[in-house]
Design a protein around this motif. Structure first.
Motif, PDB file in Angstrom:
ATOM      1  N   THR A 349       0.835  -1.212   0.000  1.00  0.00           N
ATOM      2  CA  THR A 349       0.000   0.000   0.000  1.00  0.00           C
ATOM      3  C   THR A 349       0.865   1.255   0.000  1.00  0.00           C
ATOM      4  O   THR A 349       0.537   2.250  -0.644  1.00  0.00           O
ATOM      5  CB  THR A 349      -0.942   0.006   1.228  1.00  0.00           C
ATOM      6  N   GLY A 350       1.997   1.190   0.721  1.00  0.00           N
ATOM      7  CA  GLY A 350       2.912   2.335   0.749  1.00  0.00           C
ATOM      8  C   GLY A 350       3.434   2.680  -0.630  1.00  0.00           C
ATOM      9  O   GLY A 350       3.507   3.854  -1.013  1.00  0.00           O
ATOM     10  N   SER A 351       3.778   1.627  -1.408  1.00  0.00           N
ATOM     11  CA  SER A 351       4.284   1.877  -2.769  1.00  0.00           C
ATOM     12  C   SER A 351       3.165   2.429  -3.656  1.00  0.00           C
ATOM     13  O   SER A 351       3.410   3.246  -4.549  1.00  0.00           O
ATOM     14  CB  SER A 351       4.855   0.587  -3.368  1.00  0.00           C
ATOM     15  N   GLN A 352       1.931   2.017  -3.379  1.00  0.00           N
ATOM     16  CA  GLN A 352       0.769   2.526  -4.130  1.00  0.00           C
ATOM     17  C   GLN A 352       0.609   4.037  -3.883  1.00  0.00           C
ATOM     18  O   GLN A 352       0.437   4.829  -4.817  1.00  0.00           O
ATOM     19  CB  GLN A 352      -0.486   1.780  -3.664  1.00  0.00           C
ATOM     20  N   MET A 356       1.327   7.157  -6.522  1.00  0.00           N
ATOM     21  CA  MET A 356       0.258   8.140  -6.774  1.00  0.00           C
ATOM     22  C   MET A 356       0.773   9.559  -6.554  1.00  0.00           C
ATOM     23  O   MET A 356       0.566  10.455  -7.383  1.00  0.00           O
ATOM     24  CB  MET A 356      -0.924   7.879  -5.843  1.00  0.00           C
ATOM     25  N   LEU A 357       1.468   9.786  -5.419  1.00  0.00           N
ATOM     26  CA  LEU A 357       1.934  11.138  -5.095  1.00  0.00           C
ATOM     27  C   LEU A 357       2.981  11.628  -6.081  1.00  0.00           C
ATOM     28  O   LEU A 357       2.968  12.795  -6.482  1.00  0.00           O
ATOM     29  CB  LEU A 357       2.494  11.178  -3.669  1.00  0.00           C
ATOM     30  N   ALA A 380      -7.485  13.557  -9.874  1.00  0.00           N
ATOM     31  CA  ALA A 380      -6.239  12.906 -10.317  1.00  0.00           C
ATOM     32  C   ALA A 380      -5.722  11.952  -9.249  1.00  0.00           C
ATOM     33  O   ALA A 380      -5.310  10.823  -9.549  1.00  0.00           O
ATOM     34  CB  ALA A 380      -5.185  13.966 -10.632  1.00  0.00           C
ATOM     35  N   MET A 381      -5.768  12.398  -7.978  1.00  0.00           N
ATOM     36  CA  MET A 381      -5.222  11.560  -6.901  1.00  0.00           C
ATOM     37  C   MET A 381      -6.030  10.276  -6.727  1.00  0.00           C
ATOM     38  O   MET A 381      -5.469   9.192  -6.571  1.00  0.00           O
ATOM     39  CB  MET A 381      -5.165  12.356  -5.599  1.00  0.00           C
ATOM     40  N   VAL A 382      -7.349  10.402  -6.775  1.00  0.00           N
ATOM     41  CA  VAL A 382      -8.199   9.203  -6.600  1.00  0.00           C
ATOM     42  C   VAL A 382      -7.947   8.213  -7.737  1.00  0.00           C
ATOM     43  O   VAL A 382      -7.728   7.018  -7.511  1.00  0.00           O
ATOM     44  CB  VAL A 382      -9.693   9.602  -6.539  1.00  0.00           C
ATOM     45  N   LEU A 383      -7.953   8.717  -8.974  1.00  0.00           N
ATOM     46  CA  LEU A 383      -7.778   7.818 -10.124  1.00  0.00           C
ATOM     47  C   LEU A 383      -6.382   7.197 -10.148  1.00  0.00           C
ATOM     48  O   LEU A 383      -6.227   6.010 -10.438  1.00  0.00           O
ATOM     49  CB  LEU A 383      -8.048   8.567 -11.439  1.00  0.00           C
ATOM     50  N   PHE A 387      -5.166   3.182 -10.127  1.00  0.00           N
ATOM     51  CA  PHE A 387      -4.322   2.532 -11.141  1.00  0.00           C
ATOM     52  C   PHE A 387      -2.978   2.062 -10.594  1.00  0.00           C
ATOM     53  O   PHE A 387      -2.326   1.216 -11.198  1.00  0.00           O
ATOM     54  CB  PHE A 387      -4.121   3.467 -12.340  1.00  0.00           C
ATOM     55  N   MET A 388      -2.569   2.616  -9.448  1.00  0.00           N
ATOM     56  CA  MET A 388      -1.309   2.168  -8.833  1.00  0.00           C
ATOM     57  C   MET A 388      -1.490   0.839  -8.099  1.00  0.00           C
ATOM     58  O   MET A 388      -0.595   0.397  -7.384  1.00  0.00           O
ATOM     59  CB  MET A 388      -0.801   3.232  -7.850  1.00  0.00           C
ATOM     60  N   GLY A 389      -2.648   0.215  -8.246  1.00  0.00           N
ATOM     61  CA  GLY A 389      -2.894  -1.099  -7.640  1.00  0.00           C
ATOM     62  C   GLY A 389      -1.929  -2.162  -8.161  1.00  0.00           C
ATOM     63  O   GLY A 389      -1.577  -3.101  -7.454  1.00  0.00           O
ATOM     64  N   VAL A 390      -1.486  -2.001  -9.421  1.00  0.00           N
ATOM     65  CA  VAL A 390      -0.596  -3.014 -10.027  1.00  0.00           C
ATOM     66  C   VAL A 390       0.744  -3.099  -9.274  1.00  0.00           C
ATOM     67  O   VAL A 390       1.112  -4.178  -8.801  1.00  0.00           O
ATOM     68  CB  VAL A 390      -0.379  -2.736 -11.538  1.00  0.00           C
TER      69      VAL A 390
END
Length: 642
Positions: A349-352, A356-357, A380-383, A387-390
């Motif tokens: 989650t931290g890398s996600q 994002m940031l 932008a942050m939510v989307l 997408f950073m789920g991968v």
């Protein structure tokens, strides 16, 4: 008025660096995607839209027509993006009739007969210092005042929105102490720019100066053709909110030619005094961190170099000498930690969040998320988080497989997709109930909540599974040293090497690197100011990443030298503890800078700051963990072990 003086004071304290715009964005210089200039011919209708009412005292926005203002027959909602809805924006049409280049004086908008309840509601909102927000050609309404705090250099500063009314005092003529007065007359000044390169005029400024006038007229009132007001030329007292009765709403319109070009029209909004504080603070922060980095690098390189030489010489000389220091724990240093599942989920989650940031900030620095693009930053942050789920799934699954826990990859993936987002969503949902209870427009509508859940479970979760699949398929590298069958006894540690102490100390430096910038960010969120110094923010973000990595590596080195090999969780918590300082700082900020009195408003503040602290904890912890992981891998790969 004292209200204006206080706002001026507020601005002086929370000014955001205009100079930073040089760093922050070429955005002022070019047209933003999706925001193109609009030209108006003389006499063309210019739409004035009304937005929410906000207050720094309550932090609860309300829809404009929740108050008994003059309302058009049909209310048309302007299309909003996800970010605008989450911010509480509700943009609708109004009765104001503005024509390009046509001045108006004391034009009647409407007459309202206020009931006792409506008068009390207005009086309450005035006491809570609500400000009214309008939008014209995508520019927010602003009240103008001159900041003359620097002698000989008066600066025109914009305060976004305008006050709904004011409290009477002995300093304001014709008013009574403690009585609320309604601003029922507005003088609108619209600045336009003409150029041979285009036809018509472009709007480059939108100023509103509100005032309170108890209007008078002769004869009976007729809505179809209102009688001439006798109170327009001055001399009439303000409109008190003491008893039910009529209120006449009026407005002036004045068009002024301006040399400001359309591309630079936001500059005045973003110029907010006292840029020096910002510059000095950032340079100060940078110098401390650069100094630290130099120190850390020197200690690490020299000490480690000496260690390597000593250990490898021992092997060559084959001296039967007792090993000391970090090499002693080579047989235990890669022993999996307690609770490996939670560690993998946290770093995933931290890398996600980190991804994002970083991408959000790059877009912001390039000028894609300017204030002209309302709600763009939030959307932008939510989307991007979705997408950073991968990478989240990939890193979480790969680390779990490395720690020999691969059999539980499904449980790990589900937790990565749901644990931290679930905590944040739960806090957000509970807070939303309280905002609903206050009938505020800040309450996220049911449809938007469903949309957020669909983004989470329909897109983010499958992407985490996709990342986890690739992470689990990837071959795990062999550790540079073998792990012994029997765990080694950790010797008694001195007091300053105890986990609690080193973790608490470790969080000080990362927090110290960002806390001044944090002040400006909190002011932009809770005091409703524009934050547009993303160049500086990016700089501070880089400083934060470097500091987290360095402090964790140093603490980890000391820990291994003391023959304590439990570094996995310690490395995550060392830099992650800076989040505790962030939360403590928010309590200090609440006590010293905000005038919140309502329970729900306080709950909102601490609820959202808890979410921010949790996000900060997971992100900084992940940076520390991966820095330490890389460091441990490197040093044990560099020494010869029998």
């Amino acid at each position: 008025a004292d209200n204006m003086a206080r706002h001026q004071q507020q601005r002086k304290h929370h000014g955001i660096a205009a100079a930073a715009l040089l760093l922050a964005a070429p955005a002022a210089g070019f047209y933003l995607p999706g925001v193109a200039p609009q030209e108006y011919a003389t006499g063309a209708k210019v739409e004035l839209k009304v937005n929410k009412l906000t207050s720094t005292k309550t932090q609860l926005p309300y829809e404009y027509y929740s108050m008994p203002y003059c309302k058009p027959g049909a209310i048309e909602n302007v299309a909003e993006n996800l970010g605008e809805v989450l911010r509480g924006d509700r943009i609708v049409n109004s009765l104001y009739d503005l024509r390009m280049g046509v001045d108006e004086t004391c034009k009647v908008l409407c007459r309202k007969e206020l009931t006792t309840d409506e008068v009390q509601l207005f009086s309450l909102r005035v006491a809570e210092e609500y400000r009214v927000h309008w939008i014209l050609d995508n520019l927010p309404a602003a009240t103008k005042f001159v900041d003359d705090s620097v002698p000989g250099e008066p600066v025109t500063v914009y305060d976004v929105g305008f006050p709904m009314g004011f409290k009477g005092s002995t300093e304001i003529p014709s008013t009574e102490e403690g009585v609320s007065y309604l601003n029922n007359h507005v003088a609108v000044t619209i600045k336009y720019h003409k150029d041979p390169s285009f036809e018509g005029s472009r709007i480059v400024g939108f100023e509103v100066e509100p005032s309170s006038v108890k209007h008078a007229y002769s004869g009976a009132w007729n809505d179809a053709s209102p009688p001439k007001l006798t109170s327009c030329s001055g001399g009439a007292g303000p409109q008190p909110l003491t008893k039910p009765g009529e209120v006449v709403f009026t407005y002036d319109v004045k068009w002024e030619h301006s040399d400001i070009k359309w591309a630079s029209r936001w500059d005045t909004y973003l110029l907010m005094g006292d840029e020096q504080i910002h510059w000095f603070s950032i340079i100060n922060s940078l110098m401390i961190v650069l100094f630290l980095s130099g120190m850390v690098a020197m200690i690490m390189m020299r000490t480690l170099h000496r260690d390597f030489q000593r250990y490898n010489q021992l092997d060559v000389a084959e001296e039967v000498e007792e090993e000391t220091g970090w090499k002693l724990v080579h047989g235990d240093v890669f022993r999996p930690p307690a609770n490996p599942m939670l560690l993998c989920v946290s770093t995933g989650t931290g890398s996600q969040i980190l991804g994002m940031l970083m991408i959000t900030m790059v877009f912001a620095v390039l000028g894609f998320l300017s204030p002209a693009n309302r709600g763009g930053l939030m959307t932008a942050m939510v989307l991007l988080f979705v997408f950073m789920g991968v990478p989240a799934g990939f890193l979480s699954a790969h680390l779990l497989k490395t720690l020999k826990g691969g059999a539980h990859w499904k449980q790990n993936t589900v937790l990565t997709a749901t644990l931290y987002p679930g905590i944040v969503f739960t806090i957000f949902f509970v807070l939303n109930f309280f905002i609903w209870g206050e009938a505020s427009s800040g309450a996220v509508p049911f449809g938007t909540l469903v949309a957020l859940l669909l983004l989470w479970f329909g897109i983010s979760t499958p992407l985490v599974f996709l990342g986890a699949y690739f992470g689990y398929q990837r071959k795990v590298p062999d550790f540079p040293v073998r792990t012994n069958q029997i765990p080694r006894q950790v010797p008694e540690q001195v007091w300053y090497m105890q986990p609690a102490f080193s973790i608490v100390v470790g969080g000080v430096l990362p927090f110290g690197a960002v806390f001044i910038e944090l002040f400006f960010i909190l002011s932009s969120i809770w005091l409703h100011q524009f934050y547009y110094v993303f160049g500086f923010l990016f700089l501070v973000f880089v400083i934060l990443v470097i500091t987290c990595a360095e402090i964790t590596v140093v603490m980890c080195y000391f820990q291994l030298c003391a023959e304590d090999y439990h570094w996995w969780w310690r490395s995550f918590l060392t830099s992650g503890s800076s989040a505790a300082y962030l939360f403590l700082y928010s309590i200090f900020y609440f006590a010293t800078k905000l005038e919140i009195e309502k329970f729900v408003s306080g709950l909102l503040f601490f609820g959202y700051m808890a979410i921010a602290s949790l996000i900060f904890f997971v992100m900084t912890g992940t940076i520390g963990f991966y820095a330490c992981y890389w460091f441990v891998w490197k040093i044990f790969a560099a020494v010869k072990v029998d």
